[in-house]
Design a protein around this motif. Structure first.
Motif, PDB file in Angstrom:
ATOM      1  N   ALA A   1       0.842  -1.194   0.000  1.00 33.28           N
ATOM      2  CA  ALA A   1       0.000   0.000   0.000  1.00 33.28           C
ATOM      3  C   ALA A   1       0.880   1.248   0.000  1.00 33.28           C
ATOM      4  CB  ALA A   1      -0.928  -0.002   1.206  1.00 33.28           C
ATOM      5  N   PRO A   2       1.348   1.686  -1.156  1.00 35.31           N
ATOM      6  CA  PRO A   2       2.186   2.884  -1.218  1.00 35.31           C
ATOM      7  C   PRO A   2       1.398   4.146  -0.920  1.00 35.31           C
ATOM      8  CG  PRO A   2       1.667   2.123  -3.427  1.00 35.31           C
ATOM      9  CD  PRO A   2       1.137   1.080  -2.485  1.00 35.31           C
ATOM     10  N   GLU A   3       2.131   5.193  -0.534  1.00 38.06           N
ATOM     11  CA  GLU A   3       1.489   6.473  -0.208  1.00 38.06           C
ATOM     12  C   GLU A   3       0.807   7.085  -1.428  1.00 38.06           C
ATOM     13  OE1 GLU A   3       1.174   8.284   2.726  1.00 38.06           O
ATOM     14  OE2 GLU A   3       1.702   6.356   3.590  1.00 38.06           O
ATOM     15  N   SER A   4       1.472   6.979  -2.570  1.00 39.01           N
ATOM     16  CA  SER A   4       0.911   7.572  -3.785  1.00 39.01           C
ATOM     17  C   SER A   4       1.236   6.695  -4.979  1.00 39.01           C
ATOM     18  CB  SER A   4       1.471   8.981  -4.010  1.00 39.01           C
ATOM     19  OG  SER A   4       2.867   8.933  -4.272  1.00 39.01           O
ATOM     20  N   ILE A   5       0.385   6.779  -5.995  1.00 39.26           N
ATOM     21  CA  ILE A   5       0.570   6.054  -7.251  1.00 39.26           C
ATOM     22  C   ILE A   5       0.382   7.057  -8.377  1.00 39.26           C
ATOM     23  CG2 ILE A   5      -0.310   4.226  -8.736  1.00 39.26           C
ATOM     24  CD1 ILE A   5      -1.383   2.862  -6.212  1.00 39.26           C
ATOM     25  N   THR A   6       1.351   7.102  -9.287  1.00 35.83           N
ATOM     26  CA  THR A   6       1.290   8.059 -10.392  1.00 35.83           C
ATOM     27  C   THR A   6       1.483   7.347 -11.719  1.00 35.83           C
ATOM     28  OG1 THR A   6       2.217   9.808  -8.992  1.00 35.83           O
ATOM     29  CG2 THR A   6       2.283  10.163 -11.362  1.00 35.83           C
ATOM     30  N   ILE A   7       0.636   7.672 -12.687  1.00 37.47           N
ATOM     31  CA  ILE A   7       0.760   7.133 -14.046  1.00 37.47           C
ATOM     32  C   ILE A   7       0.668   8.295 -15.022  1.00 37.47           C
ATOM     33  CG2 ILE A   7      -0.184   5.569 -15.777  1.00 37.47           C
ATOM     34  CD1 ILE A   7      -1.454   3.982 -13.504  1.00 37.47           C
TER      35      ILE A   7
ATOM     36  N   VAL B   1      -3.885   3.376 -23.683  1.00 43.48           N
ATOM     37  CA  VAL B   1      -5.254   3.124 -24.113  1.00 43.48           C
ATOM     38  C   VAL B   1      -5.995   2.240 -23.118  1.00 43.48           C
ATOM     39  CG1 VAL B   1      -6.698   2.076 -25.913  1.00 43.48           C
ATOM     40  CG2 VAL B   1      -4.673   3.401 -26.553  1.00 43.48           C
ATOM     41  N   LYS B   2      -5.295   1.229 -22.565  1.00 42.17           N
ATOM     42  CA  LYS B   2      -5.937   0.305 -21.638  1.00 42.17           C
ATOM     43  C   LYS B   2      -5.139   0.236 -20.341  1.00 42.17           C
ATOM     44  CE  LYS B   2      -7.701  -4.411 -21.063  1.00 42.17           C
ATOM     45  NZ  LYS B   2      -7.987  -5.704 -21.702  1.00 42.17           N
ATOM     46  N   LEU B   3      -5.847   0.349 -19.201  1.00 47.91           N
ATOM     47  CA  LEU B   3      -5.213   0.297 -17.886  1.00 47.91           C
ATOM     48  C   LEU B   3      -6.007  -0.606 -16.955  1.00 47.91           C
ATOM     49  CD1 LEU B   3      -3.234   1.264 -15.674  1.00 47.91           C
ATOM     50  CD2 LEU B   3      -4.754   3.235 -15.312  1.00 47.91           C
ATOM     51  N   ILE B   4      -5.315  -1.592 -16.367  1.00 46.75           N
ATOM     52  CA  ILE B   4      -5.867  -2.409 -15.289  1.00 46.75           C
ATOM     53  C   ILE B   4      -5.063  -2.071 -14.044  1.00 46.75           C
ATOM     54  CG2 ILE B   4      -6.301  -4.744 -14.440  1.00 46.75           C
ATOM     55  CD1 ILE B   4      -6.356  -5.693 -17.334  1.00 46.75           C
ATOM     56  N   LEU B   5      -5.705  -1.458 -13.066  1.00 46.12           N
ATOM     57  CA  LEU B   5      -5.018  -1.014 -11.860  1.00 46.12           C
ATOM     58  C   LEU B   5      -5.729  -1.563 -10.631  1.00 46.12           C
ATOM     59  CD1 LEU B   5      -2.885   0.718 -10.425  1.00 46.12           C
ATOM     60  CD2 LEU B   5      -4.475   2.656 -10.599  1.00 46.12           C
ATOM     61  N   LYS B   6      -5.002  -2.332  -9.824  1.00 48.84           N
ATOM     62  CA  LYS B   6      -5.555  -2.890  -8.600  1.00 48.84           C
ATOM     63  C   LYS B   6      -4.658  -2.497  -7.441  1.00 48.84           C
ATOM     64  CE  LYS B   6      -7.325  -7.138  -6.502  1.00 48.84           C
ATOM     65  NZ  LYS B   6      -7.594  -8.580  -6.681  1.00 48.84           N
ATOM     66  N   CYS B   7      -5.210  -1.744  -6.501  1.00 47.17           N
ATOM     67  CA  CYS B   7      -4.432  -1.292  -5.353  1.00 47.17           C
ATOM     68  C   CYS B   7      -5.341  -1.252  -4.128  1.00 47.17           C
ATOM     69  CB  CYS B   7      -3.798   0.065  -5.619  1.00 47.17           C
ATOM     70  SG  CYS B   7      -4.935   1.306  -6.245  1.00 47.17           S
ATOM     71  N   VAL B   8      -4.782  -0.902  -2.985  1.00 44.88           N
ATOM     72  CA  VAL B   8      -5.549  -0.905  -1.743  1.00 44.88           C
ATOM     73  C   VAL B   8      -6.213   0.465  -1.567  1.00 44.88           C
ATOM     74  CG1 VAL B   8      -5.496  -1.373   0.728  1.00 44.88           C
ATOM     75  CG2 VAL B   8      -3.969  -2.614  -0.802  1.00 44.88           C
TER      76      VAL B   8
ATOM     77  N   SER C   1      -9.628  -1.160  -9.405  1.00 44.86           N
ATOM     78  CA  SER C   1     -10.023  -1.872  -8.191  1.00 44.86           C
ATOM     79  C   SER C   1      -9.382  -1.185  -6.996  1.00 44.86           C
ATOM     80  CB  SER C   1      -9.563  -3.340  -8.259  1.00 44.86           C
ATOM     81  OG  SER C   1      -9.870  -4.018  -7.053  1.00 44.86           O
ATOM     82  N   LEU C   2     -10.244  -0.665  -6.101  1.00 40.20           N
ATOM     83  CA  LEU C   2      -9.803   0.021  -4.889  1.00 40.20           C
ATOM     84  C   LEU C   2     -10.601  -0.488  -3.702  1.00 40.20           C
ATOM     85  CD1 LEU C   2      -9.745   3.733  -6.126  1.00 40.20           C
ATOM     86  CD2 LEU C   2      -7.738   2.405  -5.499  1.00 40.20           C
ATOM     87  N   GLU C   3      -9.992  -0.473  -2.526  1.00 41.04           N
ATOM     88  CA  GLU C   3     -10.765  -0.819  -1.335  1.00 41.04           C
ATOM     89  C   GLU C   3     -11.812   0.242  -1.046  1.00 41.04           C
ATOM     90  OE1 GLU C   3      -8.762  -1.755   2.229  1.00 41.04           O
ATOM     91  OE2 GLU C   3      -8.015  -3.679   1.515  1.00 41.04           O
TER      92      GLU C   3
ATOM     93  N   LYS D   1     -15.136   2.456 -21.630  1.00 41.08           N
ATOM     94  CA  LYS D   1     -15.393   1.218 -20.906  1.00 41.08           C
ATOM     95  C   LYS D   1     -14.729   1.280 -19.537  1.00 41.08           C
ATOM     96  CE  LYS D   1     -14.824  -3.814 -21.263  1.00 41.08           C
ATOM     97  NZ  LYS D   1     -14.290  -4.918 -22.095  1.00 41.08           N
ATOM     98  N   LEU D   2     -15.517   0.989 -18.482  1.00 39.06           N
ATOM     99  CA  LEU D   2     -14.997   1.049 -17.119  1.00 39.06           C
ATOM    100  C   LEU D   2     -15.479  -0.155 -16.322  1.00 39.06           C
ATOM    101  CD1 LEU D   2     -13.615   2.516 -14.726  1.00 39.06           C
ATOM    102  CD2 LEU D   2     -15.795   3.691 -14.319  1.00 39.06           C
ATOM    103  N   ASN D   3     -14.526  -0.868 -15.718  1.00 35.34           N
ATOM    104  CA  ASN D   3     -14.817  -1.897 -14.720  1.00 35.34           C
ATOM    105  C   ASN D   3     -14.413  -1.338 -13.371  1.00 35.34           C
ATOM    106  OD1 ASN D   3     -15.104  -3.507 -17.112  1.00 35.34           O
ATOM    107  ND2 ASN D   3     -14.748  -5.322 -15.881  1.00 35.34           N
ATOM    108  N   LEU D   4     -15.357  -1.222 -12.467  1.00 36.87           N
ATOM    109  CA  LEU D   4     -15.113  -0.589 -11.174  1.00 36.87           C
ATOM    110  C   LEU D   4     -15.358  -1.595 -10.070  1.00 36.87           C
ATOM    111  CD1 LEU D   4     -14.367   2.223 -10.065  1.00 36.87           C
ATOM    112  CD2 LEU D   4     -16.814   2.674  -9.834  1.00 36.87           C
ATOM    113  N   GLU D   5     -14.345  -1.820  -9.232  1.00 36.37           N
ATOM    114  CA  GLU D   5     -14.449  -2.795  -8.153  1.00 36.37           C
ATOM    115  C   GLU D   5     -14.016  -2.162  -6.839  1.00 36.37           C
ATOM    116  OE1 GLU D   5     -12.774  -7.238  -6.870  1.00 36.37           O
ATOM    117  OE2 GLU D   5     -12.159  -6.310  -8.764  1.00 36.37           O
ATOM    118  N   SER D   6     -14.845  -2.340  -5.802  1.00 37.65           N
ATOM    119  CA  SER D   6     -14.509  -1.753  -4.513  1.00 37.65           C
ATOM    120  C   SER D   6     -15.353  -2.379  -3.419  1.00 37.65           C
ATOM    121  CB  SER D   6     -14.735  -0.237  -4.527  1.00 37.65           C
ATOM    122  OG  SER D   6     -14.467   0.328  -3.264  1.00 37.65           O
ATOM    123  N   THR D   7     -14.782  -2.450  -2.208  1.00 42.03           N
ATOM    124  CA  THR D   7     -15.564  -2.871  -1.057  1.00 42.03           C
ATOM    125  C   THR D   7     -16.286  -1.690  -0.420  1.00 42.03           C
ATOM    126  OG1 THR D   7     -13.615  -2.607   0.349  1.00 42.03           O
ATOM    127  CG2 THR D   7     -14.042  -4.807  -0.516  1.00 42.03           C
ATOM    128  N   GLY D   8     -15.932  -0.483  -0.838  1.00 34.67           N
ATOM    129  CA  GLY D   8     -16.607   0.726  -0.366  1.00 34.67           C
ATOM    130  C   GLY D   8     -17.093   1.539  -1.542  1.00 34.67           C
TER     131      GLY D   8
END
Length: 448
Positions: A232-238, A244-251, A269-271, A286-293
């Motif tokens: 779980a890094p403090e920040s994520i930068t892209i 064109v396509k991004l799959i990003l899964k972090c806390v 995907s975010l908590e 196109k958006l796939n959105l995943e989260s527990t909150g």
């Protein structure tokens, strides 16, 4: 087979995925044996059975060391353009605590071993894939990246799995276009060396890469990125103007900064919600959105107006006390131009709990919705039906509903649900399927 033309035989041999099969063919046929040195690829994977035999006091003396077998295969080929070496999946799952292996016979990123064969093939090598034995590689830091960058000037694709990698001595590899690092401990906490030494990357896969503090991807030519963070890094930068396509899964990073103006396909995907710093996604469709909150996340997303195809994945919906908007309304507020929505079972279950609309504005937003795909558990058929009928009554442009019913629902309930829905609305094209965790979705009927 010996009567076949040599070019055809060579083509057959080239299509063998396993170099062990190639060795068997060489023994079986003189023609195949004579053509084998013209094969341009090596693919050798150590099986669990071979590993077990090499450890048994009864059989280990008769087992040729895996590295020796690989070196022999490489040395017999005239030209090598592709190399894939590794351990099969059962070996990848072996835990260090279960083995306490001090040997290095399957430490495949060992620099001395790599140099031994790489110097023979580096000139023409275009693709290299290595899946190490984690039990032996996890506590041995490897400088294999430095070696590859020194010898492989023509390398286009590189894949390394299950290793501890150093970036010391790494020099630029301007021809490399595809890089995959999977389950890697990387001594490059902010990805500075990755950005510097792989400037031409078009495809980047960082899956389970640990040791990152404030990682930043800054690649001008990158088009596809799959990034799964194991910490779980403090920040994520892209920052990738061609992405064109991004799959990003972090806390839950404190800051998520994304500058990708051409992005059209995003899997996020975010908590829970975090602070976003995002340039406008003008091309995002196109958006796939995943989260527990998910509810909190929907209220903080700074993008969504261009999204047309939306998939919502939720494992824990929480309906706050005094809520005035349903989950679907929140989605349509965040993504007002969406035309197609897919709701997984968690999202649909929450929607069943509170399907009500807030007012005229919410109803107007639902006019653009044309297709819904949903995964149902059907705990109470009357509640499920009332939710479906609510959608039919309020989504006036809805023309397609694909509903997957859980396989554990009894057949009489499934039949009743299908017949009552079809009878209720003829304007909609109904599609019915079945689903269950860990199994493949299956259609019951299509286009009723």
């Amino acid at each position: 087979m010996d009567d076949l033309p040599p070019p055809l035989l060579l083509e057959i041999l080239s299509r063998l995925d396993d170099s062990a099969d190639l060795a068997r063919c060489r023994v079986a046929s003189k023609s195949l044996n004579s053509l084998a040195p013209d094969i341009r690829s090596v693919n050798l994977q150590c099986s669990y059975l071979r590993y077990a035999k090499s450890r048994s006091p009864l059989t280990r003396s008769s087992v040729t060391p895996f590295k020796a077998v690989f070196n022999k295969l490489v040395s017999e080929l005239h030209t090598v353009e592709s190399v894939s070496i590794g351990v099969e999946k059962p070996l990848r799952l072996v835990a260090y605590d279960d083995v306490e292996d001090e040997e290095d016979d399957l430490f495949l990123n060992d620099v001395s071993f790599v140099k031994e064969w790489l110097t023979k093939v580096s000139g023409e090598l275009k693709s290299f894939s290595v899946s190490d034995f984690w039990v032996q590689s996890c506590w041995r830091r490897s400088d294999v990246l430095s070696v590859l960058s020194s010898y492989c000037l023509s390398l286009l694709e590189l894949e390394i799995k299950n290793a501890w990698l150093s970036v010391d001595g790494l020099t630029p590899m301007p021809k490399l276009t595809t890089l995959t690092l999977e389950f890697i401990r990387l001594d490059d906490e902010n990805l500075e060396k990755v950005n510097e030494c792989f400037p031409s990357l078009k495809v980047l896969n960082l899956v389970g890469v640990g040791g990152l503090k404030e990682p930043k991807i800054h690649l001008m030519h990158l088009k596809s990125c799959h990034w799964t963070l194991s910490n779980a890094p403090e920040s994520i930068t892209i920052i990738s103007p061609s992405l064109v396509k991004l799959i990003l899964k972090c806390v839950k990073p404190n800051l998520l900064a994304i500058e990708t103006p051409l992005l059209s396909d995003l899997h996020l995907s975010l908590e829970s919600a975090c602070h976003f710093k995002v340039k406008e996604f003008r091309e995002l469709r196109k958006l796939n959105l995943e989260s527990t909150g998910l509810r909190n996340l929907l209220n903080t997303l700074p993008f969504g107006r261009t999204v047309r195809n939306l998939t919502v994945i939720s494992t824990r919906w929480e309906v706050p006390v005094g809520v005035t908007k349903s989950s679907l309304e929140l989605l349509l507020c965040a993504f007002p131009n969406v035309t197609s929505v897919t709701l997984t079972s968690g999202a649909w279950s929450e929607f069943e709990t509170y399907p009500g609309l807030g007012g005229v504005e919410s109803r107007a937003q639902m006019k653009g919705l044309r297709g819904i795909t949903a995964y149902l558990t059907v705990n109470d058929i009357e509640i499920t039906l009332s939710t479906i009928f609510f959608l039919l009554d309020n989504c006036i442009s809805l023309s397609s509903m694909a509903l997957f019913i859980h396989r554990d629902v009894v057949s009489i309930v499934t039949s009743s649900l299908i017949s009552r829905c079809v009878a209720r609305c003829a304007r909609v094209q109904w599609k019915w399927g079945m689903w269950k965790e860990g199994t493949k979705d299956a259609w019951i009927s299509d286009g009723i």
